[in-house]
Enzyme design. Structure first.
Site, PDB file in Angstrom:
ATOM      1  N   ARG A 110       0.783  -1.239   0.000  1.00 21.05           N
ATOM      2  CA  ARG A 110       0.000   0.000   0.000  1.00 21.05           C
ATOM      3  C   ARG A 110       0.815   1.289   0.000  1.00 21.05           C
ATOM      4  O   ARG A 110       0.242   2.360   0.194  1.00 21.05           O
ATOM      5  CB  ARG A 110      -1.015   0.001   1.149  1.00 21.05           C
ATOM      6  CG  ARG A 110      -1.908  -1.212   1.102  1.00 21.05           C
ATOM      7  CD  ARG A 110      -3.095  -1.208   1.978  1.00 21.05           C
ATOM      8  NE  ARG A 110      -2.938  -0.646   3.295  1.00 21.05           N
ATOM      9  CZ  ARG A 110      -3.957  -0.353   4.076  1.00 21.05           C
ATOM     10  NH1 ARG A 110      -5.185  -0.555   3.673  1.00 21.05           N
ATOM     11  NH2 ARG A 110      -3.757   0.123   5.286  1.00 21.05           N
ATOM     12  N   ASP A 111       2.107   1.226  -0.227  1.00 16.46           N
ATOM     13  CA  ASP A 111       2.897   2.462  -0.324  1.00 16.46           C
ATOM     14  C   ASP A 111       4.148   2.227  -1.179  1.00 16.46           C
ATOM     15  O   ASP A 111       5.239   2.653  -0.825  1.00 16.46           O
ATOM     16  CB  ASP A 111       3.285   2.965   1.073  1.00 16.46           C
ATOM     17  CG  ASP A 111       3.751   4.420   1.061  1.00 16.46           C
ATOM     18  OD1 ASP A 111       3.415   5.154   0.112  1.00 16.46           O
ATOM     19  OD2 ASP A 111       4.445   4.821   2.017  1.00 16.46           O
ATOM     20  N   ILE A 112       3.984   1.544  -2.311  1.00 22.34           N
ATOM     21  CA  ILE A 112       5.117   1.307  -3.205  1.00 22.34           C
ATOM     22  C   ILE A 112       5.470   2.624  -3.891  1.00 22.34           C
ATOM     23  O   ILE A 112       4.614   3.265  -4.509  1.00 22.34           O
ATOM     24  CB  ILE A 112       4.792   0.225  -4.268  1.00 22.34           C
ATOM     25  CG1 ILE A 112       4.570  -1.119  -3.608  1.00 22.34           C
ATOM     26  CG2 ILE A 112       5.885   0.151  -5.326  1.00 22.34           C
ATOM     27  CD1 ILE A 112       5.800  -1.789  -3.052  1.00 22.34           C
ATOM     28  N   ASN A 116      10.804   3.775  -1.323  1.00 20.29           N
ATOM     29  CA  ASN A 116      10.646   2.541  -0.550  1.00 20.29           C
ATOM     30  C   ASN A 116      11.264   1.337  -1.253  1.00 20.29           C
ATOM     31  O   ASN A 116      10.979   0.199  -0.913  1.00 20.29           O
ATOM     32  CB  ASN A 116       9.166   2.278  -0.254  1.00 20.29           C
ATOM     33  CG  ASN A 116       8.626   3.238   0.781  1.00 20.29           C
ATOM     34  OD1 ASN A 116       9.374   3.844   1.534  1.00 20.29           O
ATOM     35  ND2 ASN A 116       7.322   3.391   0.815  1.00 20.29           N
TER      36      ASN A 116
END
Length: 156
Positions: A110-112, A116
């Site tokens: 949910r935060d690619i 990251n």
């Protein structure tokens, strides 16, 4: 190895802003640690995700002992002179293998984003690692998620 120390109320406020007062509550609400435990493989060199060696609580602080990673993919991109199609293919292949592994363990990151994705060794695209599982969620086979989360600048 790297050690990340955090205080309970430094946890992601998107997870409900609940104040954590005991180590048991900390463990219960620390999604990143649970997810990293779920994603562990036999060896850090085999994994496409950040490898967590250990997690422990001391007082009300929590500590993550992980592999030491280097440069962010975003930072690397800004410092190179050229970018080839082969580089793009290698990067995409590695990231997609990592996401495929994450999904095979019933986890949604949910935060690619480029910040990251990190290099353990500079420029070796086959060794890129996905990090920052603070917004991740474990889903059962029939479960879905519709939470509005992620980094604002990357939300479509």
């Amino acid at each position: 190895m790297a050690i990340k120390k955090s205080k309970p109320n430094d946890l992601d406020t998107l997870r409900g802003s609940r104040e954590i007062r005991t180590p048991d509550e900390l463990e219960l609400y620390c999604q990143e640690i649970k997810t990293l435990q779920r994603l562990q493989e036999a060896s850090p060199s085999m994994s496409r995700v950040l490898y967590m060696y250990e997690f422990f609580v001391s007082g009300l602080d929590y500590y993550l002992v992980t592999e030491l990673l280097g440069q962010e993919l975003d930072e690397w991109k800004q410092n190179i002179d050229y970018f080839t199609e082969k580089m793009a293919i290698d990067i995409c292949r590695t990231i997609l293998k990592g996401i495929s592994y994450i999904h095979s363990r019933d986890v949604v990151h949910r935060d690619i984003k480029m910040q990251n994705i990190l290099f353990p060794t500079t420029g070796d695209f086959r060794s890129l690692k996905i990090v920052d599982f603070g917004l991740s969620q474990v889903l059962d086979a029939d479960e879905t998620t519709r939470d509005f989360c992620g980094s604002t600048g990357y939300i479509a």
